[in-house]
Design a protein around this motif. Structure first.
Motif, PDB file in Angstrom:
ATOM      1  N   PRO A  61       2.194   3.405  -2.661  1.00  0.00           N
ATOM      2  CA  PRO A  61       2.042   4.363  -1.847  1.00  0.00           C
ATOM      3  C   PRO A  61       3.191   3.963  -0.829  1.00  0.00           C
ATOM      4  O   PRO A  61       3.742   3.168  -0.706  1.00  0.00           O
ATOM      5  CB  PRO A  61       0.736   3.700  -1.160  1.00  0.00           C
ATOM      6  CG  PRO A  61       0.453   2.338  -1.886  1.00  0.00           C
ATOM      7  CD  PRO A  61       1.305   2.288  -2.983  1.00  0.00           C
ATOM      8  N   GLU A  62       3.287   5.151   0.043  1.00  0.00           N
ATOM      9  CA  GLU A  62       4.297   4.973   0.986  1.00  0.00           C
ATOM     10  C   GLU A  62       3.491   4.526   2.258  1.00  0.00           C
ATOM     11  O   GLU A  62       2.349   5.141   2.693  1.00  0.00           O
ATOM     12  CB  GLU A  62       4.520   6.517   1.519  1.00  0.00           C
ATOM     13  CG  GLU A  62       5.507   7.353   0.374  1.00  0.00           C
ATOM     14  CD  GLU A  62       6.944   7.630   0.753  1.00  0.00           C
ATOM     15  OE1 GLU A  62       7.198   7.329   2.059  1.00  0.00           O
ATOM     16  OE2 GLU A  62       7.569   8.256  -0.262  1.00  0.00           O
ATOM     17  N   ARG A  63       4.299   3.496   2.840  1.00  0.00           N
ATOM     18  CA  ARG A  63       3.600   2.857   4.094  1.00  0.00           C
ATOM     19  C   ARG A  63       4.484   3.023   5.217  1.00  0.00           C
ATOM     20  O   ARG A  63       5.616   3.248   5.046  1.00  0.00           O
ATOM     21  CB  ARG A  63       3.397   1.360   3.863  1.00  0.00           C
ATOM     22  CG  ARG A  63       2.510   1.247   2.648  1.00  0.00           C
ATOM     23  CD  ARG A  63       1.041   1.493   2.841  1.00  0.00           C
ATOM     24  NE  ARG A  63       0.363   1.299   1.593  1.00  0.00           N
ATOM     25  CZ  ARG A  63      -0.545   0.244   1.461  1.00  0.00           C
ATOM     26  NH1 ARG A  63      -0.730  -0.692   2.782  1.00  0.00           N
ATOM     27  NH2 ARG A  63      -1.397   0.059   0.497  1.00  0.00           N
ATOM     28  N   ASN A  88      -5.244  -0.978   1.213  1.00  0.00           N
ATOM     29  CA  ASN A  88      -5.762   0.251   1.714  1.00  0.00           C
ATOM     30  C   ASN A  88      -5.329   0.633   3.147  1.00  0.00           C
ATOM     31  O   ASN A  88      -5.726   1.725   3.593  1.00  0.00           O
ATOM     32  CB  ASN A  88      -7.229   0.212   1.773  1.00  0.00           C
ATOM     33  CG  ASN A  88      -7.783  -0.124   0.439  1.00  0.00           C
ATOM     34  OD1 ASN A  88      -7.262   0.186  -0.504  1.00  0.00           O
ATOM     35  ND2 ASN A  88      -8.432  -1.348   0.588  1.00  0.00           N
ATOM     36  N   GLY A  89      -4.439  -0.082   3.929  1.00  0.00           N
ATOM     37  CA  GLY A  89      -4.103   0.115   5.250  1.00  0.00           C
ATOM     38  C   GLY A  89      -2.754   1.057   5.517  1.00  0.00           C
ATOM     39  O   GLY A  89      -2.091   1.156   4.228  1.00  0.00           O
ATOM     40  N   VAL A 121       4.102  -2.564   0.441  1.00  0.00           N
ATOM     41  CA  VAL A 121       4.006  -3.549   1.674  1.00  0.00           C
ATOM     42  C   VAL A 121       5.251  -4.533   1.727  1.00  0.00           C
ATOM     43  O   VAL A 121       5.245  -5.373   0.553  1.00  0.00           O
ATOM     44  CB  VAL A 121       2.996  -4.096   1.951  1.00  0.00           C
ATOM     45  CG1 VAL A 121       2.671  -5.186   3.375  1.00  0.00           C
ATOM     46  CG2 VAL A 121       1.688  -3.044   2.478  1.00  0.00           C
ATOM     47  N   ARG A 122       6.076  -4.941   2.829  1.00  0.00           N
ATOM     48  CA  ARG A 122       6.815  -5.940   2.586  1.00  0.00           C
ATOM     49  C   ARG A 122       6.519  -7.224   3.205  1.00  0.00           C
ATOM     50  O   ARG A 122       6.149  -7.275   4.362  1.00  0.00           O
ATOM     51  CB  ARG A 122       8.065  -5.543   3.168  1.00  0.00           C
ATOM     52  CG  ARG A 122       9.356  -6.238   2.754  1.00  0.00           C
ATOM     53  CD  ARG A 122      10.531  -5.303   3.424  1.00  0.00           C
ATOM     54  NE  ARG A 122      11.550  -6.425   4.025  1.00  0.00           N
ATOM     55  CZ  ARG A 122      12.648  -5.950   4.870  1.00  0.00           C
ATOM     56  NH1 ARG A 122      12.608  -4.603   5.089  1.00  0.00           N
ATOM     57  NH2 ARG A 122      13.260  -6.934   5.568  1.00  0.00           N
ATOM     58  N   LEU A 123       6.620  -8.398   2.451  1.00  0.00           N
ATOM     59  CA  LEU A 123       6.219  -9.624   3.242  1.00  0.00           C
ATOM     60  C   LEU A 123       7.308 -10.512   3.699  1.00  0.00           C
ATOM     61  O   LEU A 123       8.392 -10.357   2.832  1.00  0.00           O
ATOM     62  CB  LEU A 123       5.576 -10.468   2.106  1.00  0.00           C
ATOM     63  CG  LEU A 123       5.108 -11.804   2.594  1.00  0.00           C
ATOM     64  CD1 LEU A 123       4.137 -12.020   3.876  1.00  0.00           C
ATOM     65  CD2 LEU A 123       4.627 -12.800   1.360  1.00  0.00           C
ATOM     66  N   GLU A 124       7.241 -10.940   5.211  1.00  0.00           N
ATOM     67  CA  GLU A 124       8.489 -11.378   5.678  1.00  0.00           C
ATOM     68  C   GLU A 124       8.028 -12.631   6.398  1.00  0.00           C
ATOM     69  O   GLU A 124       6.887 -12.625   6.822  1.00  0.00           O
ATOM     70  CB  GLU A 124       9.128 -10.587   6.578  1.00  0.00           C
ATOM     71  CG  GLU A 124       9.526  -9.114   5.917  1.00  0.00           C
ATOM     72  CD  GLU A 124      10.369  -8.473   6.961  1.00  0.00           C
ATOM     73  OE1 GLU A 124      11.329  -8.908   7.527  1.00  0.00           O
ATOM     74  OE2 GLU A 124      10.274  -7.046   7.051  1.00  0.00           O
TER      75      GLU A 124
END
Length: 142
Positions: A28-30, A99-100, A132-135
């Motif tokens: 999905p595009e976030r 889902n966000g 989603v990218r985790l940093e």
């Protein structure tokens, strides 16, 4: 005859094209300008520089330096041992990853986020599959 060959070729390619569409459509595009923060302390951490205030402040600074906005409802805090895999706010965060709208998750360090580096890498892969990218404030996993 040529038309028949084109039709047959299209029939052969159709399953492959469907698989390719599913692969690209599944991420999905976030919104990469909206993020979430996860901070965690356990009773053993108190007084070690891992205070919630220190973590949250550092994470807000990191997000702001990258042009990412953190809405107040996207700050998740747990006061549990990292050895516990089910943590209430961590579970809420992971639900929103699936889902966000947010495209980034910030955590202070691997040991504040996951039980170990292997779990952190697994989670980073799952997050990436959700767009989603985790940093981390002190490291980054790609």
């Amino acid at each position: 005859m040529k038309d028949q060959q084109v039709i047959n070729l299209n029939n052969l390619l159709r399953p492959h094209l469907r698989r390719q569409q599913k692969k690209t459509a599944s991420i999905p595009e976030r919104d990469q300008t909206v993020g979430m923060i996860y901070a965690r302390v356990s009773t053993a951490d108190q007084g070690t520089g891992y205070s919630l205030e220190n973590q949250i402040e550092a994470l807000h600074r990191k997000a702001a330096s990258e042009g990412v906005r953190i809405p107040p409802e996207f700050v998740f805090v747990d006061e549990f041992s990292g050895k516990v895999s089910s943590r209430p706010k961590f579970d809420q965060l992971n639900s929103l990853v699936q889902n966000g709208p947010a495209g980034r998750v910030f955590a202070f360090s691997v040991d504040r986020f996951a039980r170990n580096t292997e779990d952190a890498l697994r989670m980073a892969r799952q997050y990436r599959q959700s767009g989603v990218r985790l940093e981390f404030a002190n490291a980054q996993i790609d």
